[in-house]
Design a protein around this motif. Structure first.
Motif: not given
Ligand SMILES: Nc1ncnc2c1ncn2[C@@H]1O[C@H](COP(=O)(O)OP(=O)(O)OP(=O)(O)O)[C@@H](O)[C@H]1O
Ligand SMILES: N[C@@H](CCO)C(=O)O
Length: 354
Positions: A33, A102, A104, A106, A143
Motif C-alpha cells: 500500500l 488474509g 493484512g 487492514s 499483522n
C-alpha cells in the motif's frame, strides 16, 4: 506559514499466524500500500482530497472522516493536540493488497495512518509508540507489527494494569469517530491515549531461499467473521500441539537449507484453521493434498491470516504448487489468483523536497 512538502509512505502486505502462531507471528510480503502525500500549506481552510487506485478502489471511502487510513492519522494527531488535518493536503493511495483475503490489508491501512499522522504532525514518534497507536485500532499484534517493522516477526501484548487495560479497551468508535464536529464545534471528549508499551516484538531469522506462494480466492472473508467461529477455550492437548510446533517453526524457517520434514509438520495448527474450514471451501483439501511428498520444493502450507488465502512456503516448484491448488479449489467452485511473493522489509517513509 509552514513550507510545502511531499512524502511517500510504503507499507507491505502481511501474512499472520503461519499455521500455529495464531495472533503471534507475522510475515511481511512483497505487495504494498503506497501513499503519496502533498502539502501546500495555506491560510485558507480546505478539506483533504484523497484519490485511490488499485485493489479496493471501487469500495474504499474517499471521505477523510470515513477512510481507515486518514481516520487513524487523525486519531494520532488528536492525541497530540492537533484537531484537524493541515490545509491543502492531497493524498493518493495505490494499493496492491487485496481486501479481506488474509493478506493484512487492514493492518497496512492502519500502519499507513499511524505513519501519516506522525509525519503530518512532525511528531517524531518511536517505532514502539507507533505500534501502541496501531494496537488501539487493530487489537491483535501479528499483522501490524510485521507491517511496521518487516520480516518474520513474533509479538506479544504486555499484560496491562487495570487503568491501562481500561484505556486500551475503549470501543473502536471512540478511538476512530467517523464524523467531524459541525463547523465551529470542538470534538468533545479527548481521544483515548494508548497506554505506553502495549506491544513487544522480536524479528526471527528468515532463510532467503524461501518464497511465499499466495493462493488467493476471489472472495472476501472479513477477519471479524473468521474470528467469530473460534471457540473461547481450548484443550491442553491442542495448546501443547501448537506451542510445540511454533517453537520449532520460528527457528526452522531461518535455517538454510530449510528442512521440509520439520517445517511441514511445524506449520500445522489446531487453534484456528480447523474452525475456519467451513468458511473456506477447499482449505482442507489444499492443505492436506499438497505436501512435500507430492510437490518438490514445498516446505509447508497454511491459511494466511484469517483467510481465505492459502500460503505455501517453498524453495521451488511454485507454479506447480499454485496450479494444483487452483484445481483443488475449482472442484469446490472457488476461483483463485496466485502470486509468488518474497519476504520484504517493513514500512518506509520517503521525504522528498518539493
Ligand atoms: N487501503 C485501505 N484503505 C482503507 N480501508 C482499507 C484499506 N485496506 C483495507 N481496508 C479496510 O479493511 C477491510 C479488510 O479488513 P479485514 O481485517 O477484514 O481483512 P484483511 O486485513 O485483508 O485480512 P487479515 O486481517 O486476515 O490479514 C476492508 O474491507 C476495508 O474496509
Ligand atoms: N491472527 C489474526 C490475523 C487476522 O488479521 C486471525 O487469524 O484472526
Amino acid at each position: 506559514m509552514a513550507v510545502a512538502r511531499s512524502f511517500t509512505i510504503r507499507v507491505p502486505a502481511t501474512s499472520a499466524n503461519i499455521g500455529p502462531g495464531f495472533d503471534v507471528v507475522g510475515l511481511s510480503l512483497s505487495l504494498h500500500l503506497s501513499l503519496t502525500v502533498n502539502l501546500t500549506p495555506s491560510a485558507e481552510k480546505s478539506t483533504p482530497v484523497i484519490s485511490y487506485s488499485g485493489e479496493g478502489a471501487h469500495e474504499v471511502p474517499l471521505d477523510v472522516y470515513k477512510n481507515l487510513t486518514t481516520r487513524v492519522a487523525l486519531y494520532v494527531l488528536r492525541c497530540h493536540g492537533i484537531s484537524t488535518f493541515p490545509s491543502h493536503l492531497t493524498l493518493h493511495a495505490h494499493n496492491e493488497i487485496p481486501f479481506g483475503r488474509g493478506l493484512g490489508s487492514s493492518g497496512a491501512a492502519v500502519i499507513a495512518g499511524v505513519l501519516l499522522g506522525n509525519e503530518l504532525g512532525d511528531l517524531n514518534l518511536s517505532t514502539e509508540r507507533m505500534l501502541d497507536f496501531a494496537l488501539m485500532v487493530e487489537r491483535h499484534p501479528d499483522n501490524v507489527t510485521a507491517a511496521l517493522v518487516g520480516g518474520f516477526v513474533g509479538s506479544y501484548l504486555r499484560e496491562l494494569g487495570k487503568d491501562a487495560t481500561d484505556a486500551a479497551s475503549v470501543p473502536l468508535s471512540e478511538v476512530l469517530p467517523e464524523y467531524p464536529p459541525n463547523a465551529g464545534e470542538e470534538w468533545g471528549r479527548d481521544p483515548p491515549q494508548p497506554p505506553t508499551g502495549i506491544g513487544h516484538y522480536v524479528r526471527f531469522s528468515w532463510s532467503s531461499s524461501i518464497k511465499a506462494v499466495a493462493i488467493i480466492p476471489r472472495f472476501e472473508l472479513s477477519t471479524a467473521k473468521a474470528r467469530d467461529v473460534l471457540p473461547a477455550t481450548y484443550t491442553r492437548k491442542d495448546l501443547v500441539f501448537n506451542m510445540q510446533r511454533l517453537a520449532v517453526l520460528t527457528t526452522a524457517l531461518g535455517q538454510t537449507p530449510p528442512d521440509a520434514d520439520l517445517i511441514y509438520e511445524a506449520m500445522k495448527d489446531r487453534v484456528h484453521q480447523p474452525y475456519r474450514m467451513t468458511l473456506v471451501p477447499g482449505l482442507r483439501e489444499v492443505t492436506s493434498r499438497i505436501t512435500p511428498a507430492t510437490h518438490a520444493g514445498l516446505l509447508g502450507i497454511c491459511l494466511s491470516g484469517a483467510g481465505p488465502t492459502i500460503l505455501a512456503l517453498a524453495t521451488g516448484g511454485y507454479e506447480e504448487i499454485a496450479e494444483d491448488a487452483r484445481k483443488l479449489f475449482a472442484v469446490e467452485g472457488v476461483q483463485v489468483d496466485w502470486k509468488v511473493l518474497s519476504v520484504c522489509g517493513g514500512s518506509v517513509v520517503d521525504r522528498t523536497d518539493p
